[in-house]
Design an enzyme around this catalytic site. Structure first.
Site, PDB file in Angstrom:
ATOM      1  N   LYS A   1       0.832  -1.211   0.000  1.00  0.00           N
ATOM      2  CA  LYS A   1       0.000   0.000   0.000  1.00  0.00           C
ATOM      3  C   LYS A   1       0.866   1.260   0.000  1.00  0.00           C
ATOM      4  O   LYS A   1       0.654   2.176  -0.799  1.00  0.00           O
ATOM      5  CB  LYS A   1      -0.906   0.009   1.236  1.00  0.00           C
ATOM      6  CG  LYS A   1      -1.585   1.365   1.474  1.00  0.00           C
ATOM      7  CD  LYS A   1      -2.448   1.376   2.707  1.00  0.00           C
ATOM      8  CE  LYS A   1      -1.809   1.931   3.950  1.00  0.00           C
ATOM      9  NZ  LYS A   1      -1.602   3.375   3.987  1.00  0.00           N
ATOM     10  N   ASN A   2       1.840   1.302   0.893  1.00  0.00           N
ATOM     11  CA  ASN A   2       2.577   2.560   1.056  1.00  0.00           C
ATOM     12  C   ASN A   2       3.558   2.833  -0.083  1.00  0.00           C
ATOM     13  O   ASN A   2       4.087   3.937  -0.190  1.00  0.00           O
ATOM     14  CB  ASN A   2       3.267   2.597   2.425  1.00  0.00           C
ATOM     15  CG  ASN A   2       2.236   2.746   3.535  1.00  0.00           C
ATOM     16  OD1 ASN A   2       1.098   3.160   3.286  1.00  0.00           O
ATOM     17  ND2 ASN A   2       2.608   2.393   4.756  1.00  0.00           N
TER      18      ASN A   2
ATOM     19  N   ASP B   1       3.706   0.492  12.022  1.00  0.00           N
ATOM     20  CA  ASP B   1       2.461  -0.021  11.436  1.00  0.00           C
ATOM     21  C   ASP B   1       2.125  -1.440  11.904  1.00  0.00           C
ATOM     22  O   ASP B   1       1.010  -1.914  11.675  1.00  0.00           O
ATOM     23  CB  ASP B   1       2.532   0.006   9.894  1.00  0.00           C
ATOM     24  CG  ASP B   1       2.746   1.413   9.371  1.00  0.00           C
ATOM     25  OD1 ASP B   1       2.465   2.372  10.113  1.00  0.00           O
ATOM     26  OD2 ASP B   1       3.217   1.557   8.230  1.00  0.00           O
TER      27      ASP B   1
ATOM     28  N   ARG C   1       0.706  14.548  12.680  1.00  0.00           N
ATOM     29  CA  ARG C   1       1.138  14.303  11.294  1.00  0.00           C
ATOM     30  C   ARG C   1       1.331  15.578  10.450  1.00  0.00           C
ATOM     31  O   ARG C   1       0.713  15.734   9.386  1.00  0.00           O
ATOM     32  CB  ARG C   1       0.189  13.319  10.594  1.00  0.00           C
ATOM     33  CG  ARG C   1      -0.051  12.072  11.398  1.00  0.00           C
ATOM     34  CD  ARG C   1      -0.882  11.047  10.662  1.00  0.00           C
ATOM     35  NE  ARG C   1      -0.105  10.267   9.700  1.00  0.00           N
ATOM     36  CZ  ARG C   1      -0.619   9.296   8.944  1.00  0.00           C
ATOM     37  NH1 ARG C   1      -1.896   9.008   9.031  1.00  0.00           N
ATOM     38  NH2 ARG C   1       0.133   8.635   8.105  1.00  0.00           N
ATOM     39  N   PRO C   2       2.188  16.500  10.907  1.00  0.00           N
ATOM     40  CA  PRO C   2       2.448  17.704  10.105  1.00  0.00           C
ATOM     41  C   PRO C   2       3.212  17.358   8.824  1.00  0.00           C
ATOM     42  O   PRO C   2       3.767  16.265   8.702  1.00  0.00           O
ATOM     43  CB  PRO C   2       3.311  18.565  11.027  1.00  0.00           C
ATOM     44  CG  PRO C   2       3.966  17.607  11.949  1.00  0.00           C
ATOM     45  CD  PRO C   2       3.008  16.456  12.128  1.00  0.00           C
ATOM     46  N   ILE C   3       3.252  18.314   7.867  1.00  0.00           N
ATOM     47  CA  ILE C   3       4.004  18.082   6.629  1.00  0.00           C
ATOM     48  C   ILE C   3       5.047  19.187   6.429  1.00  0.00           C
ATOM     49  O   ILE C   3       5.392  19.525   5.305  1.00  0.00           O
ATOM     50  CB  ILE C   3       3.074  17.938   5.397  1.00  0.00           C
ATOM     51  CG1 ILE C   3       2.154  19.166   5.239  1.00  0.00           C
ATOM     52  CG2 ILE C   3       2.240  16.676   5.487  1.00  0.00           C
ATOM     53  CD1 ILE C   3       1.461  19.210   3.871  1.00  0.00           C
ATOM     54  N   ASP C   4       5.538  19.735   7.542  1.00  0.00           N
ATOM     55  CA  ASP C   4       6.500  20.847   7.473  1.00  0.00           C
ATOM     56  C   ASP C   4       7.768  20.475   6.686  1.00  0.00           C
ATOM     57  O   ASP C   4       8.342  21.310   5.978  1.00  0.00           O
ATOM     58  CB  ASP C   4       6.873  21.317   8.888  1.00  0.00           C
ATOM     59  CG  ASP C   4       7.379  20.176   9.752  1.00  0.00           C
ATOM     60  OD1 ASP C   4       6.601  19.230  10.012  1.00  0.00           O
ATOM     61  OD2 ASP C   4       8.560  20.188  10.142  1.00  0.00           O
ATOM     62  N   GLN C   5       8.212  19.210   6.786  1.00  0.00           N
ATOM     63  CA  GLN C   5       9.451  18.822   6.091  1.00  0.00           C
ATOM     64  C   GLN C   5       9.244  18.729   4.576  1.00  0.00           C
ATOM     65  O   GLN C   5      10.149  18.996   3.802  1.00  0.00           O
ATOM     66  CB  GLN C   5       9.984  17.488   6.631  1.00  0.00           C
ATOM     67  CG  GLN C   5      10.371  17.528   8.099  1.00  0.00           C
ATOM     68  CD  GLN C   5      11.478  18.526   8.385  1.00  0.00           C
ATOM     69  OE1 GLN C   5      12.536  18.518   7.752  1.00  0.00           O
ATOM     70  NE2 GLN C   5      11.238  19.414   9.341  1.00  0.00           N
TER      71      GLN C   5
ATOM     72  N   ILE D   1       6.783   6.834  17.133  1.00  0.00           N
ATOM     73  CA  ILE D   1       6.540   7.563  15.880  1.00  0.00           C
ATOM     74  C   ILE D   1       5.260   8.400  15.942  1.00  0.00           C
ATOM     75  O   ILE D   1       5.250   9.553  15.506  1.00  0.00           O
ATOM     76  CB  ILE D   1       6.465   6.581  14.675  1.00  0.00           C
ATOM     77  CG1 ILE D   1       7.634   5.582  14.675  1.00  0.00           C
ATOM     78  CG2 ILE D   1       6.373   7.340  13.342  1.00  0.00           C
ATOM     79  CD1 ILE D   1       9.001   6.145  14.386  1.00  0.00           C
TER      80      ILE D   1
ATOM     81  N   ARG E   1      -9.272   0.167   3.579  1.00  0.00           N
ATOM     82  CA  ARG E   1      -8.375   1.131   2.935  1.00  0.00           C
ATOM     83  C   ARG E   1      -7.013   0.502   2.664  1.00  0.00           C
ATOM     84  O   ARG E   1      -6.283   0.953   1.785  1.00  0.00           O
ATOM     85  CB  ARG E   1      -8.159   2.347   3.856  1.00  0.00           C
ATOM     86  CG  ARG E   1      -9.199   3.433   3.711  1.00  0.00           C
ATOM     87  CD  ARG E   1      -8.751   4.695   4.417  1.00  0.00           C
ATOM     88  NE  ARG E   1      -7.321   4.879   4.233  1.00  0.00           N
ATOM     89  CZ  ARG E   1      -6.441   5.100   5.205  1.00  0.00           C
ATOM     90  NH1 ARG E   1      -6.836   5.211   6.447  1.00  0.00           N
ATOM     91  NH2 ARG E   1      -5.176   5.250   4.935  1.00  0.00           N
TER      92      ARG E   1
ATOM     93  N   CYS F   1      -5.237   8.110   8.601  1.00  0.00           N
ATOM     94  CA  CYS F   1      -5.616   7.665   9.954  1.00  0.00           C
ATOM     95  C   CYS F   1      -5.311   8.735  10.991  1.00  0.00           C
ATOM     96  O   CYS F   1      -4.273   9.391  10.932  1.00  0.00           O
ATOM     97  CB  CYS F   1      -4.842   6.388  10.310  1.00  0.00           C
ATOM     98  SG  CYS F   1      -5.364   4.957   9.382  1.00  0.00           S
TER      99      CYS F   1
ATOM    100  N   ARG G   1      -4.170   9.699   3.125  1.00  0.00           N
ATOM    101  CA  ARG G   1      -2.936  10.401   3.457  1.00  0.00           C
ATOM    102  C   ARG G   1      -2.122  10.752   2.209  1.00  0.00           C
ATOM    103  O   ARG G   1      -1.591  11.850   2.063  1.00  0.00           O
ATOM    104  CB  ARG G   1      -2.114   9.488   4.368  1.00  0.00           C
ATOM    105  CG  ARG G   1      -0.827  10.060   4.861  1.00  0.00           C
ATOM    106  CD  ARG G   1      -1.083  11.022   5.970  1.00  0.00           C
ATOM    107  NE  ARG G   1       0.129  11.711   6.376  1.00  0.00           N
ATOM    108  CZ  ARG G   1       0.129  12.901   6.931  1.00  0.00           C
ATOM    109  NH1 ARG G   1      -0.997  13.542   7.125  1.00  0.00           N
ATOM    110  NH2 ARG G   1       1.245  13.464   7.285  1.00  0.00           N
TER     111      ARG G   1
END
Ligand code: EPU
Length: 426
Positions: free
Chosen positions: A22-23, A310, A121-125, A332, A407, A116, A92
């Site tokens: 999936k990922n 996971d 879960r920021p996306i700053d990077q 994590i 999902r 989920c 996501r």
């Protein structure tokens, strides 16, 4: 609303074939739009995240043909327009359209992704990476407008000093996507090393990209002007494989789990062996027999090749059956213990301790018999943990909110039924 109904306590026997990861595939599909020609992706799992990706591609007017586990994508006719919040928040990995559309069209309008609810879960990077390559990022509420006159290669270090996770899978892939057609060389330092990074880099290289070092902490990308057609296979899903390995260790008579890359599950396999499980490993399979006298172990989630977050919730379900106290540390995500309430409702004895700076610790007192009851899939892997618990429990377990499970688990009902599980969707 659909529910999963499990009649637990039946031994499992037979072969399960693991589907595509999936990922990985959720990044390969957005990466496909970087090509000016048709690309083919094989071993695509049957999960609802793929339906959401297909919806975005069709909304952007790309040509998509899906036939069993093969997907063909041609992006020649794409109309680059704002991806609405209602689609972007379905999952996501919609964030990979940021890197892909920015790379190809120098402009993307999209919303903060869904996925989920397992932490902030920021996306700053990701954003830091786009800016370093020369993009301008405007944030209005949840909406991102990212534009660039041109993208120029540079050195980008992924850096999250305040987090338990030391690097980011999503940011590594998104920066790779954005940099693939940038002028000059981009170097990603402290890159994530997860297997899906290698799968995406191989796919892009097959299209004509020049990426070296994927799978190590330094990835170097020499920008190219054009990407062509490509065929690529999705690697096996190590989390799906791990889920069935755990299940077979609990109630498998003789379960063969095939189409796996055992090295991708090394941290889990070592823990299962430590617990006393009998595992026979082949080049691309594992044969597992249940162990009736499981020893407790301690787990700490880490970035690859450490114990993957996971599988933490699923391993927690297993540890309720070990004789003694096991400790699980989640480093994590700060909100990945929501399944514990439901495992305890089924009869386990798990105590949560908030132990900052880590995200938290569990003390699992085993062995406790589990009894079926009504439980909720709080998130994808939390859902898998109650499926495992339901299969080993006495009596009937009814699971609600199962859209989370669907999902991410390829044909889960068919696969479990084929090895003797009594599980249905109602
Ligand atoms: N993080 C930041 N800033 C960023 C990016 C990440 O602080 O810019 C933090 C996150 O909040 C988290 C940690 O870093 O605490 C790790 O996040 P990462 O970016 O590595 O995760 P992700 O890319 O959002 C992917 C998988 C997850 C998997 C993680 C870690 C996809 C779509 N999701 O998420 O998969 O847990 O990597 O391996 O690829 C799942 O399959 O159940 C799942 C949640």
């Amino acid at each position: 609303m659909n529910k999963i109904i499990i009649n637990g306590g039946h031994e499992l026997e037979g072969t399960i074939k693991i589907g595509g990861d999936k990922n990985s595939v959720v990044a390969l599909i957005p990466a496909a739009i970087l090509s000016d020609e048709e690309v083919t992706i094989a071993n695509v799992p049957e999960i609802s995240d793929i339906d959401a990706l297909e919806e975005i591609l069709e909304y952007l007017n790309a040509y998509v043909e899906r036939n069993e586990d093969i997907i063909k994508i041609n992006s020649k006719s794409i109309v680059n327009k704002e991806i609405p919040e209602s689609i972007a928040t379905k999952f996501r990995a919609s964030y990979y359209f940021m890197g892909a559309l920015l790379s190809k069209y120098k402009k993307v309008e999209i919303y903060f992704p869904g996925g989920c609810n397992i932490g902030s879960r920021p996306i700053d990077q990701h954003i830091k990476g786009f800016k370093a390559l020369g993009a301008t990022v405007i944030e209005e509420g949840n909406k991102y407008t990212i534009t660039a006159d041109k993208l120029i290669g540079t050195k980008i270090t992924i850096d999250m000093p305040d987090k338990g996770a030391t690097t980011s899978v999503g940011a590594t892939i998104n920066i790779m996507l954005a940099a693939v057609k940038a002028e000059g060389e981009t170097i990603i330092e402290n890159a994530a090393k997860e297997p899906q990074i290698v799968n995406v880099a191989t796919f892009l290289n097959n299209m004509g990209a020049k990426i070296i070092g994927a799978g190590t902490s330094t990835i170097k990308i020499k920008g190219v002007t054009k990407l062509g057609s490509s065929f690529n296979e999705v690697i096996p899903d190590r989390i799906e494989a791990g889920t069935y390995m755990i299940l077979a260790s609990l109630i498998g008579k003789n379960v063969k789990i095939e189409n796996i890359i055992p090295e991708h599950n090394e941290a889990l396999i070592n823990k299962l062996k430590e617990m006393g499980v009998n595992i026979e490993l082949g080049r691309d399979y594992a044969i597992i027999k249940k162990c009736d006298n499981l020893k407790p172990v301690n787990i700490k989630t880490l970035v690859y090749p450490g114990f993957v977050t996971d599988l933490q919730q699923i391993m927690t379900a297993m540890l309720t059956q070990a004789n003694g106290i096991s400790i699980v540390e989640e480093t994590i995500y700060e909100n990945r213990f929501q399944n514990v309430k439901y495992l305890n409702d089924m009869g386990s004895n798990i105590i949560i301790e908030d132990d900052k700076p880590y995200c938290g610790k569990l003390y699992i007192h085993g062995k406790t018999p589990l009894k079926g009851c009504e439980v909720k899939a709080t998130d994808l892997r939390g859902g898998a943990s109650v499926v495992v618990a339901g299969l080993i429990a006495e009596g009937t377990t009814t699971i609600t909110n199962i859209e989370h499970i669907l999902r991410g688990y390829d044909k889960i009902i068919q696969k479990l039924t084929s090895i003797g599980a009594k599980i249905t969707i109602e």
